[in-house]
Design a protein around this motif. Structure first.
Motif, PDB file in Angstrom:
ATOM      1  N   GLN A   1       0.825  -1.199   0.000  1.00 57.23           N
ATOM      2  CA  GLN A   1       0.000   0.000   0.000  1.00 57.23           C
ATOM      3  C   GLN A   1       0.869   1.263   0.000  1.00 57.23           C
ATOM      4  OE1 GLN A   1      -2.889   0.277  -0.758  1.00 57.23           O
ATOM      5  NE2 GLN A   1      -3.905   2.047   0.142  1.00 57.23           N
TER       6      GLN A   1
ATOM      7  N   ARG B   1       1.912   1.707  -3.473  1.00 57.08           N
ATOM      8  CA  ARG B   1       0.792   2.232  -4.266  1.00 57.08           C
ATOM      9  C   ARG B   1       0.602   3.724  -4.028  1.00 57.08           C
ATOM     10  NH1 ARG B   1      -2.308  -1.986  -2.131  1.00 57.08           N
ATOM     11  NH2 ARG B   1      -2.337  -3.785  -3.504  1.00 57.08           N
ATOM     12  N   LEU B   2       0.675   4.100  -2.761  1.00 61.34           N
ATOM     13  CA  LEU B   2       0.472   5.520  -2.443  1.00 61.34           C
ATOM     14  C   LEU B   2       1.583   6.374  -3.058  1.00 61.34           C
ATOM     15  CD1 LEU B   2      -0.599   5.125   1.302  1.00 61.34           C
ATOM     16  CD2 LEU B   2      -2.066   5.876  -0.567  1.00 61.34           C
TER      17      LEU B   2
ATOM     18  N   ASP C   1       1.012   9.532  -7.328  1.00 58.17           N
ATOM     19  CA  ASP C   1       1.327  10.825  -7.941  1.00 58.17           C
ATOM     20  C   ASP C   1       2.588  10.754  -8.800  1.00 58.17           C
ATOM     21  OD1 ASP C   1      -0.817  12.099  -6.678  1.00 58.17           O
ATOM     22  OD2 ASP C   1       0.338  12.341  -4.832  1.00 58.17           O
TER      23      ASP C   1
ATOM     24  N   PRO D   1     -13.643  10.225 -15.210  1.00 60.63           N
ATOM     25  CA  PRO D   1     -14.736   9.584 -14.494  1.00 60.63           C
ATOM     26  C   PRO D   1     -14.604   8.074 -14.549  1.00 60.63           C
ATOM     27  CG  PRO D   1     -15.467  10.446 -16.599  1.00 60.63           C
ATOM     28  CD  PRO D   1     -14.040  10.841 -16.458  1.00 60.63           C
ATOM     29  N   SER D   2     -14.818   7.445 -13.442  1.00 64.34           N
ATOM     30  CA  SER D   2     -14.887   5.992 -13.448  1.00 64.34           C
ATOM     31  C   SER D   2     -16.369   5.601 -13.392  1.00 64.34           C
ATOM     32  CB  SER D   2     -14.125   5.418 -12.252  1.00 64.34           C
ATOM     33  OG  SER D   2     -14.737   5.841 -11.069  1.00 64.34           O
ATOM     34  N   VAL D   3     -16.653   4.340 -13.362  1.00 64.46           N
ATOM     35  CA  VAL D   3     -18.048   3.873 -13.402  1.00 64.46           C
ATOM     36  C   VAL D   3     -18.755   4.287 -12.111  1.00 64.46           C
ATOM     37  CG1 VAL D   3     -19.527   1.871 -13.713  1.00 64.46           C
ATOM     38  CG2 VAL D   3     -17.238   1.936 -14.743  1.00 64.46           C
TER      39      VAL D   3
ATOM     40  N   PRO E   1     -12.152  -7.607  -0.361  1.00 60.89           N
ATOM     41  CA  PRO E   1     -11.275  -6.546  -0.867  1.00 60.89           C
ATOM     42  C   PRO E   1     -11.536  -6.281  -2.342  1.00 60.89           C
ATOM     43  CG  PRO E   1     -10.024  -8.343   0.127  1.00 60.89           C
ATOM     44  CD  PRO E   1     -11.449  -8.791   0.058  1.00 60.89           C
ATOM     45  N   ILE E   2     -11.570  -5.040  -2.713  1.00 58.34           N
ATOM     46  CA  ILE E   2     -11.776  -4.664  -4.107  1.00 58.34           C
ATOM     47  C   ILE E   2     -10.408  -4.365  -4.709  1.00 58.34           C
ATOM     48  CG2 ILE E   2     -12.825  -2.926  -5.630  1.00 58.34           C
ATOM     49  CD1 ILE E   2     -15.010  -2.647  -3.504  1.00 58.34           C
TER      50      ILE E   2
ATOM     51  N   SER F   1      -9.346  -2.596  -7.261  1.00 55.06           N
ATOM     52  CA  SER F   1      -8.993  -1.276  -7.780  1.00 55.06           C
ATOM     53  C   SER F   1      -8.545  -0.362  -6.641  1.00 55.06           C
ATOM     54  CB  SER F   1     -10.193  -0.657  -8.479  1.00 55.06           C
ATOM     55  OG  SER F   1     -11.141  -0.269  -7.514  1.00 55.06           O
TER      56      SER F   1
ATOM     57  N   PRO G   1      -8.513   3.407  -6.129  1.00 60.14           N
ATOM     58  CA  PRO G   1      -8.722   4.774  -6.599  1.00 60.14           C
ATOM     59  C   PRO G   1      -8.197   5.797  -5.603  1.00 60.14           C
ATOM     60  CG  PRO G   1     -10.764   3.901  -5.741  1.00 60.14           C
ATOM     61  CD  PRO G   1      -9.718   2.870  -5.492  1.00 60.14           C
ATOM     62  N   ILE G   2      -6.892   5.863  -5.489  1.00 63.12           N
ATOM     63  CA  ILE G   2      -6.319   6.912  -4.645  1.00 63.12           C
ATOM     64  C   ILE G   2      -6.306   8.188  -5.471  1.00 63.12           C
ATOM     65  CG2 ILE G   2      -4.249   7.687  -3.475  1.00 63.12           C
ATOM     66  CD1 ILE G   2      -3.683   4.557  -3.233  1.00 63.12           C
ATOM     67  N   PRO G   3      -7.001   9.209  -5.015  1.00 65.35           N
ATOM     68  CA  PRO G   3      -7.081  10.400  -5.852  1.00 65.35           C
ATOM     69  C   PRO G   3      -5.698  10.989  -6.084  1.00 65.35           C
ATOM     70  CG  PRO G   3      -8.347  10.658  -3.817  1.00 65.35           C
ATOM     71  CD  PRO G   3      -7.635   9.370  -3.729  1.00 65.35           C
TER      72      PRO G   3
ATOM     73  N   VAL H   1      -3.391  14.124  -7.088  1.00 68.17           N
ATOM     74  CA  VAL H   1      -3.404  15.577  -7.146  1.00 68.17           C
ATOM     75  C   VAL H   1      -2.089  16.022  -7.761  1.00 68.17           C
ATOM     76  CG1 VAL H   1      -3.443  17.690  -5.779  1.00 68.17           C
ATOM     77  CG2 VAL H   1      -4.879  15.764  -5.123  1.00 68.17           C
TER      78      VAL H   1
ATOM     79  N   LEU I   1       1.791   9.646   3.539  1.00 69.72           N
ATOM     80  CA  LEU I   1       0.910   9.339   2.408  1.00 69.72           C
ATOM     81  C   LEU I   1      -0.407   8.745   2.868  1.00 69.72           C
ATOM     82  CD1 LEU I   1       3.716   7.773   0.225  1.00 69.72           C
ATOM     83  CD2 LEU I   1       2.655  10.001  -0.121  1.00 69.72           C
TER      84      LEU I   1
ATOM     85  N   HIS J   1      -4.043  10.119   2.085  1.00 70.32           N
ATOM     86  CA  HIS J   1      -5.040   9.293   1.403  1.00 70.32           C
ATOM     87  C   HIS J   1      -6.375   9.374   2.136  1.00 70.32           C
ATOM     88  CE1 HIS J   1      -6.538   4.990   0.373  1.00 70.32           C
ATOM     89  NE2 HIS J   1      -7.123   5.882  -0.381  1.00 70.32           N
TER      90      HIS J   1
ATOM     91  N   ARG K   1      -7.938  12.812   1.621  1.00 73.10           N
ATOM     92  CA  ARG K   1      -8.469  13.004   0.263  1.00 73.10           C
ATOM     93  C   ARG K   1      -9.763  12.225   0.084  1.00 73.10           C
ATOM     94  NH1 ARG K   1      -3.181  12.138  -3.557  1.00 73.10           N
ATOM     95  NH2 ARG K   1      -2.128  14.103  -3.124  1.00 73.10           N
TER      96      ARG K   1
ATOM     97  N   ASN L   1     -18.731  10.272  -8.447  1.00 70.65           N
ATOM     98  CA  ASN L   1     -17.968   9.602  -9.486  1.00 70.65           C
ATOM     99  C   ASN L   1     -17.034   8.546  -8.912  1.00 70.65           C
ATOM    100  OD1 ASN L   1     -19.108  10.907 -11.593  1.00 70.65           O
ATOM    101  ND2 ASN L   1     -17.648  12.586 -11.572  1.00 70.65           N
ATOM    102  N   THR L   2     -16.381   8.880  -7.850  1.00 74.34           N
ATOM    103  CA  THR L   2     -15.457   7.920  -7.255  1.00 74.34           C
ATOM    104  C   THR L   2     -15.897   7.688  -5.809  1.00 74.34           C
ATOM    105  OG1 THR L   2     -14.032   9.763  -6.734  1.00 74.34           O
ATOM    106  CG2 THR L   2     -13.467   8.486  -8.678  1.00 74.34           C
TER     107      THR L   2
ATOM    108  N   ASP M   1     -14.234   4.044  -1.383  1.00 71.74           N
ATOM    109  CA  ASP M   1     -13.983   2.619  -1.482  1.00 71.74           C
ATOM    110  C   ASP M   1     -13.201   2.208  -0.240  1.00 71.74           C
ATOM    111  OD1 ASP M   1     -13.154   0.108  -1.999  1.00 71.74           O
ATOM    112  OD2 ASP M   1     -12.474   0.514  -4.045  1.00 71.74           O
TER     113      ASP M   1
ATOM    114  N   ALA N   1     -11.866  -0.500   0.663  1.00 75.63           N
ATOM    115  CA  ALA N   1     -10.769  -1.475   0.585  1.00 75.63           C
ATOM    116  C   ALA N   1      -9.395  -0.822   0.623  1.00 75.63           C
ATOM    117  CB  ALA N   1     -10.932  -2.334  -0.656  1.00 75.63           C
ATOM    118  N   PRO N   2      -9.140   0.156  -0.222  1.00 72.14           N
ATOM    119  CA  PRO N   2      -7.828   0.793  -0.108  1.00 72.14           C
ATOM    120  C   PRO N   2      -7.640   1.500   1.221  1.00 72.14           C
ATOM    121  CG  PRO N   2      -9.174   1.888  -1.762  1.00 72.14           C
ATOM    122  CD  PRO N   2      -9.902   0.651  -1.381  1.00 72.14           C
TER     123      PRO N   2
ATOM    124  N   ASP O   1      -6.392  -1.034   3.523  1.00 64.72           N
ATOM    125  CA  ASP O   1      -4.958  -1.273   3.311  1.00 64.72           C
ATOM    126  C   ASP O   1      -4.123  -0.135   3.876  1.00 64.72           C
ATOM    127  OD1 ASP O   1      -5.393  -3.674   2.172  1.00 64.72           O
ATOM    128  OD2 ASP O   1      -4.546  -3.195   0.196  1.00 64.72           O
TER     129      ASP O   1
ATOM    130  N   ALA P   1      -1.185  -0.188   6.684  1.00 72.25           N
ATOM    131  CA  ALA P   1       0.133   0.442   6.510  1.00 72.25           C
ATOM    132  C   ALA P   1       0.406   1.425   7.649  1.00 72.25           C
ATOM    133  CB  ALA P   1       0.200   1.154   5.162  1.00 72.25           C
TER     134      ALA P   1
END
Lengths: 939, 535
Positions: free
Chosen positions: A85, A88-89, A93, A129-131, A142-143, A145, A147-149, A151, B448, B452, B455, B467-468, B471, B473-474, B477, B481
């Protein structure tokens, strides 16, 4: 040794090792982003966290000391998820790929990590845009994807600097550059600004790089794991990496040049270009450190002004004249002219009518052949080089006192000293990489005593700065010795066991008038006493000096006095203890070793020794001159007097570097014949009759010897330009023509063969060969092929047997200020430039960083002379005058004017007198009476 | 020659406060002078200065607007919009909780509140514990503290008497005691109240701690925003000095008895993280206030390497009270006492000293209940990182054991009550933003991970989550962390607010995911959230 278990496997590591070392030794793997090779531990990325069986929370492996019987696990679901994670974070960016293709550092470490962890490199941008999902369940599944925004980082790239660019978007805030800049190089230019979300990297507190205090050493570039720090010159794909030694100063840094061929605009390939320079891994002299010159200043080698074909002076051209007075000729024509003329003059007038200057910029092999050509080919005793102008006084003093004129310790020994004494060396600018070791030792607690009339960089950081008047060194050093005696800090056991002449030395010191010391030096007695306590109280004292000490008429006296302090305190022959004249050029040590000195054959074997002469004479098939010849300044004086009729100058530029240039120019003009062998059309070329285009040291295989006596292999990174030839090949042609025997006699200047002959005849180098140097570098003396070399001289006691104390003589400079010339002029070097600027001023980066000369003086001095800060002023001495921009320096000693000596447009050496040290024949560049005025119309 | 790592030298922090007081900024000249004086490069000095919001330029006429929990609630549902309007006025800048929750909505500088002149320290009583006190008397005092079971009141809860005993046993000549008055947890203002009303008692506690441990150097690390307390502390210190109890105020005077402590007041620089003891010590040494968890621990090698104890103001206050009234007084019916900060729209916001195992309802009742008898929608049990709890938890005792099943903790006792009609998602988003802004940034999981969280909740509030959508799950995680890898407590406890929100307020979260805020606080079009500048 510590035994522990990592992932079930037993591991043994050294004491002091971290768990990260243990994990790596075990064959397990943990990611690590903030841990850079040879950097102090960071600990911020937390990716290397491991579990210990008895600990609730994971521990960062890099910050945890390995302990016996620890049981370490690198795996575990929670740990893996946590690490993944964080990566990923970090990637959220990150603009991948952040490094240009062909970056010599390879792939971005974060991107490589992502690949290894099988994480996607780029995140969907926040705006796309995502779904839409109508409601938000709280799922337990756990999903996948993430989606960490994302910036965008609001800071634009900083491309202000000619050498280094900063791209904040790619920065992962690992802090490696901060540690590289601060802890390794000691510059402390990079820091954080702000905290938390808004934290950024900042240069000198939020300046852009060009306006910051950055000295462009590029250590940050090497440390950066991503493309946040990039060189201004973009790398190209498909570069070849070639290891060699930096051609600038005497530190002997191992560099790797990354070269690639280029198109020349006509569809053909050029000989290529150096696109990047990195430090050579595992190199002992510099441990991965470089300075701005080595990393960014090698582009001189591909400048279009390189000499590419032999030139001969047109019969009607005056002396001096520019390149227009010369015409290109074939090699054989040029060489034949050189050989015929020099041999003819030597035959008609004797060898002493000919002289030669070898070069501290050329390889050992080239210098060996050069003195062989002078001595055996021309029977001339007059062979010397610029070491005369820099450290001849050190060599004279140390040779007489200790039995060897060389520095005693390796560069990295500064790290082992607990006191460091620097006198007359602006190490930060002249030997930047050695300065990093000094700073690191000082930061770790070693005391640092700096004696210098200028408030140089290291003086600001020093424990004590003794800002003594130029030329007062004999008083200052005697005062220090006296205070060491007074405080009973002399090492009596060492003195008794290893020295002679102490009683006379002591008596002289006891007779010293300390009030006079204070008066002459201008340094308060308390400061001298304080410094003496640091020097005398240290377990290991390492002393180093440069031209501020040596370039005086009292140069030899000065060096002997400083070496006397080492003897007085028993600091010789140990790690971290010794005396080190810091040699200025990449091969000034080697050129001296090779006998490019008028009194010694290779390996410091006196020319006056008949057995030595016989040995060399037998190998070369020629008798050799029996008496020492003339030194540099003496040769040019003899030329002016008509006693010296011809010269062969290889890679030196006396027309700019020597003192009292008017006389030098007169001498050069009067020569009947001058051959110059160089890489550029130097100021000296203007007087040449024949100019031979040479390969630079970056185009030549051979070896060079650094200030720590380390003999290292140089490799050609590019072919020479045009018809230019290696110096060795030029000299071999001449040797063959003169029918001298031995190496080179077949017209082939092959370095390995020259090294073989030289090693056979030279005990100091006997254990060396081209093949061995291919594998390793070796510090001389190295008497046998299986001898490991001698990093520390005098380890078994002084080489001379008993080291000899020299009674201090209080010798004033040749010129002192008077009513007409009320100030003192002193000269020195700048970080970005080098010697007469032949190389550094032809580097685009170095030239942009410091394009021109200026002088500095105290504001009071300026107002006394009626000069405004920043205005052009006239500096005059008894030799002449010069116009230059003057800047105020509030920290300068009042009455002292400093002028850097690199600039042909401000040839300060024309103002220096040619009074010499009687023993070493070194000129006094550091202390000349001068006048200063604001009028510039006088010229 | 010069020892910069010296306890006797003026801390760089103090030198900067002096320079800032003169010019309301750190001028380039001051930077040059201080860099030379403290032997720092321009980058090193800026690295330090820029860490501390207290040294930002604050020209005449500027003021700081508190955006903390109580101040968000002060104008009802309009609170966040009101703050936005206030921040739009010239000279205004946003700050996270300023610790004036009982005076919400708060700005600094504020008009002086009327606080009665506090009682001076009882110096006659303290003389019993002076340098001539027999060892047994100090031993008895220490045993009283052990019998009382006095633990740290700053949130850590480590037994205070054990730390005192450890320092007492250390033979080092220069030992250090620090009163940590850098309170910063949102919704917490008990230390400010104690310093305002009982400075003599707090200093008495500090003095006794010095005498018990033999520490010769003491200092009060005073929150930058609590400057109003400084004159009261100075007055109390003068009383103690005149009674011959101190070696000096600030600098160590060598004329007095060598065993007497010197006590200095050092103003903190603003960051929340400097309330953490190792970060606090780093800031005093002229380094960024970055937590550096031991070993070595401060009690072994603290300020400039000297053995050091850091005690919270309230701990020292109780140390003095226990010394005076004995352990039985403190223990009461078993768990000791503590000062709860009660804020939000309660009738009488303020500090209430109650048994430590009181419930939120008891604190609320002590504060007179909510204005207009509104029901409680949620509450913060003990400061910004302690979590958000629903009204159903009102009767749970505010102890670690009792709160653990709810996913929360007692923290600092800083309680903020959210009435019905307030938006718990807005509050959570604000607290997540606070943690992200106050993360020192030294470790990636916290730097971070808190970002997260902030945000994600911000997106939820803004309605951009249509739109988003949020979620979890992240975020789960990220929580792993944060918990597994963070260096200090800020990061390790940072997931609490997000997790308690998702756990106890799933309806509100789901509504926000659809772009609906029942309270009308999180309008999708109400403009920017109030971003604290961390200052």
């Amino acid at each position: 040794m510590i035994r522990l278990t990592v992932d079930g496997r037993p591991v043994t590591v050294d004491d002091g090792a971290t768990l990260l070392d243990a994990v790596r030794a075990s064959g397990s793997w943990v990611p690590a982003l903030c841990a850079g090779a040879s950097l102090p531990t960071g600990g911020g990325c937390r990716l290397c966290a491991v579990r210990l069986v008895d600990q609730a929370r994971p521990m960062p492996a890099c910050r945890t000391a390995a302990a016996p019987r620890m049981v370490v696990r690198t795996d575990g679901d929670a740990l893996h998820r946590a690490r993944a994670q964080v990566v990923r974070l970090l990637l959220a960016d990150h603009p991948a790929p952040c490094r240009p293709p062909g970056d010599p550092r390879g792939e971005c470490e974060l991107e490589a990590l992502a690949r290894r962890l099988r994480l996607p490199l780029s995140q969907p941008p926040a705006t796309s845009p995502s779904v839409p999902i109508p409601s938000v369940p709280i799922p337990s599944v756990p999903i996948p994807s993430v989606p960490i925004p994302s910036v965008p980082i609001p800071f634009p790239p900083d491309t202000s600097h000619p050498a280094l660019h900063f791209h904040p978007a790619a920065c992962v805030e690992c802090g490696r550059c901060i540690r590289a800049c601060g802890d390794i190089q000691g510059h402390h230019v990079i820091g954080w600004h702000g905290a938390g979300i808004t934290r950024t990297l900042a240069f000198s507190g939020q300046k852009n790089l060009a306006d910051s205090d950055c000295v462009a050493c590029g250590q940050c570039l090497a440390a950066c794991p991503t493309g946040a720090l990039l060189p201004a010159l973009a790398p190209v794909p498909g570069m070849t990496a070639i290891d060699t030694i930096c051609p600038y100063c005497g530190v002997g840094c191992g560099i790797t040049c990354h070269v690639a061929p280029e198109r020349d605009g006509h569809g053909g390939e050029t000989r290529g270009r150096i696109h990047a320079v990195t430090s050579q891994p595992g190199q002992p002299a510099n441990r991965g450190r470089l300075c701005v010159k080595g990393r960014f200043g090698l582009d001189f080698v591909t400048r279009p002004e390189r000499l590419t074909q032999p030139l001969m002076r047109r019969p009607d051209a005056p002396k001096p004249c520019g390149p227009e007075g010369f015409e290109a000729v074939p090699w054989d024509t040029a060489l034949e002219r050189v050989a015929t003329t020099l041999l003819d003059i030597a035959q008609r007038h004797g060898g002493h009518a000919v002289g030669g200057l070898g070069s501290a910029k050329c390889t050992n092999e080239d210098n060996y052949l050069f003195q062989k050509w002078l001595r055996a080919g021309l029977f001339s005793p007059n062979v010397d080089h610029c070491a005369r102008l820099c450290h001849s006084s050190s060599v004279a003093a140390l040779g007489a006192m200790l039995g060897s004129g060389a520095g005693t310790n390796p560069n990295t020994d500064f790290l082992l000293a607990d006191a460091i004494f620097l006198i007359g060396t602006n190490t930060l600018e002249t030997h930047p990489v050695i300065a990093t070791f000094i700073r690191q030792a000082h930061a770790a607690g070693a005391s640092l005593v700096v004696a210098d009339p200028r408030r140089i960089g290291l003086a600001h950081e020093a424990t004590v700065h003794l800002q003594h008047r130029p030329g007062s060194d004999p008083w200052l050093v005697a005062g220090l010795a006296r205070e060491i005696l007074n405080a009973d800090l002399a090492d009596n056991a060492f003195i008794a066991a290893h020295t002679e002449g102490f009683e006379a030395y002591r008596a002289a010191l006891l007779a010293l008038d300390m009030a006079e010391v204070g008066r002459v030096t201008g340094v308060p007695r308390a400061a001298i006493r304080h410094a003496a306590h640091h020097l005398g109280g240290a377990k290991n004292l390492l002393t180093a000096w440069g031209m501020g000490l040596t370039q005086h008429v009292a140069g030899t006296i000065n060096c002997a006095a400083v070496a006397g302090l080492a003897l007085l305190t028993g600091n010789l022959g140990r790690p971290g203890a010794g005396v080190n004249p810091l040699r200025g050029q990449n091969n000034v040590q080697g050129a001296s070793d090779m006998g490019v000195l008028p009194n010694v054959l290779p390996g410091y074997q006196p020319v006056t020794d008949s057995a030595t002469r016989a040995r060399f004479g037998a190998a070369w098939g020629r008798p050799l001159p029996e008496t020492p010849g003339l030194t540099v300044v003496e040769m040019l004086r003899a030329a002016a007097d008509g006693d010296l009729r011809a010269m062969h100058i290889m890679g030196e530029n006396p027309a700019l570097s020597d003192p009292d240039l008017e006389h030098v120019h007169a001498g050069l003009t009067r020569l009947e014949f001058l051959a110059v062998q160089d890489v550029f059309f130097t100021q000296t070329c203007a007087w040449a009759d024949v100019i031979l285009p040479a390969a630079s040291v970056l185009e030549r295989a051979g070896s060079v010897t650094s200030t720590e006596r380390r003999v290292q292999r140089t490799r050609p990174v590019l072919p020479p330009p045009g018809a230019a030839r290696a110096d060795g090949d030029i000299l071999a042609w001449l040797l063959e023509r003169a029918q001298v025997g031995g190496a080179g006699s077949d017209g082939n200047g092959d370095a390995a063969a020259v090294m073989a002959e030289m090693a056979r005849l030279t005990p100091l180098y006997r254990g060396l060969s081209a093949r061995r140097l291919e594998r390793e570098s070796v510090c001389w003396p190295c008497p046998a092929p299986d001898h490991p070399g001698t990093p520390i001289l005098h380890a078994g006691g002084p080489l001379r047997g008993r080291a000899r104390f020299v009674v201090p003589l209080l010798t004033p400079p040749a010129e002192t200020p008077d009513a007409t010339y009320p100030f003192i002029l002193t000269t020195g070097r700048l970080l970005e430039h080098y010697q007469t600027g032949t190389l550094s001023r032809r580097s685009a980066v170095l030239d942009e960083l410091v394009p021109g000369p200026w002088a500095t003086a105290h504001p009071d001095t300026l107002s006394q002379a009626g000069v405004t800060d920043g205005a052009t002023a006239r500096i005059s001495t008894r030799r002449g005058e010069m116009a230059i921009t003057l800047r105020a320096d509030p920290e300068a000693l009042p009455g002292v004017i400093f002028v850097p000596n690199h600039f042909a447009e401000a040839p300060v050496n024309r103002l220096i007198h040619d009074q010499l040290d009687p023993e070493a024949k070194i000129p006094e560049y550091k202390c000349v009476a001068a006048a200063l005025s604001g009028e510039t119309s006088g010229r | 020659m010069d020892t910069f790592a010296d306890i006797r030298r003026t801390p760089l922090l103090t030198a900067l406060h002096q320079a800032h007081a003169r010019r309301r900024e750190i001028s380039p000249e001051a930077r040059r002078r201080l860099a030379a004086e403290y032997r720092l490069s321009a980058a090193q000095l800026d690295d330090f200065i820029s860490f501390f919001p207290a040294f930002s330029a604050r020209p005449e006429g500027t003021f700081r607007v508190c955006t903390g929990p109580a101040c968000r609630l002060a104008q009802g549902a309009d609170g966040p919009r009101h703050l936005a309007r206030q921040l739009a006025t010239p000279g205004a800048s946003a700050a996270f909780c300023l610790g004036h929750c009982d005076r919400a909505p708060a700005v600094i500088p504020a008009a002086d509140a009327e606080i009665p002149t506090p009682a001076p320290p009882d110096t006659r009583w303290l003389e019993h514990y002076g340098p001539d006190a027999p060892r047994q008397r100090l031993d008895a005092l220490l045993s009283d503290l052990a019998a009382a079971g006095l633990c740290g009141m700053g949130g850590g809860g480590f037994p205070a008497y054990k730390k005192l005993a450890a320092l007492r046993a250390d033979p080092a000549p220069d030992k250090v005691l620090i009163a940590n008055a850098d309170e910063g947890e949102p919704g917490t203002f008990k230390d400010r109240w104690l310093l305002d009303h009982h400075p003599g008692t707090v200093l008495t506690g500090l003095y006794l701690a010095c005498r018990i441990t033999g520490a010769r150097h003491a200092l009060i690390y005073l929150r930058h925003e609590y400057a109003a307390a400084e004159p009261r502390l100075v007055a109390a210190l003068h009383a103690m000095e005149q009674a011959g109890l101190l070696r000096g105020i600030g600098a160590a005077a060598d004329t007095a008895h060598p065993l007497l402590p010197s006590i200095a007041i050092v103003r903190a620089g603003g960051p929340y993280i400097c309330g953490e003891e190792t970060a606090l010590i780093a800031s005093l040494e002229g380094r960024r206030g970055l937590p550096a968890p031991g070993p070595p621990y401060p009690v072994d090698a603290g300020l400039f390497g000297h053995p050091t104890l850091v005690h919270n103001v309230e701990t020292l206050y109780y140390l003095a009270r226990i010394g005076r009234h004995g352990p039985a007084w403190y223990r009461g019916d078993g768990n000791g006492r503590r000062h709860f900060s009660a804020s939000g729209p309660v009738r009488r916001p303020g500090i209430y000293e109650l048994p430590a195992h009181s419930s939120a309802r008891q604190v609320l009742e002590a504060a007179g209940g909510l204005v207009d008898n509104r029901g409680v929608a949620a509450f913060i049990p003990g400061g910004g990182s302690s979590g958000l709890l629903p009204a159903t938890a009102l009767d749970v005792p505010l102890t670690a054991t009792a709160l653990a099943p709810w996913g929360a903790g007692p923290g600092t006792g800083g309680m903020v009550f959210l009435p019905r009609g307030a938006c718990v998602v807005d509050m959570a988003a604000h607290l997540a933003e606070f943690l992200a802004a106050e993360s020192c940034g030294q470790c990636d999981p916290c730097r971070l991970g808190t970002r997260h969280q902030a945000r994600a909740l911000d997106a939820l509030c803004r309605g951009t989550s249509q739109n988003t959508p949020l979620d979890p799950a992240p975020l789960a995680d990220t929580a792993i962390a944060l918990r597994q890898l963070s260096i200090c407590g800020l990061g390790r406890f940072a997931p609490t607010v997000v997790e308690t929100l998702l756990r106890h307020f799933s309806t509100e979260v789901a509504a926000h995911g659809r772009g609906e805020c029942a309270a009308g606080v999180c309008p999708t079009a109400a403009g920017a959230r109030n971003t604290g500048d961390g200052a």
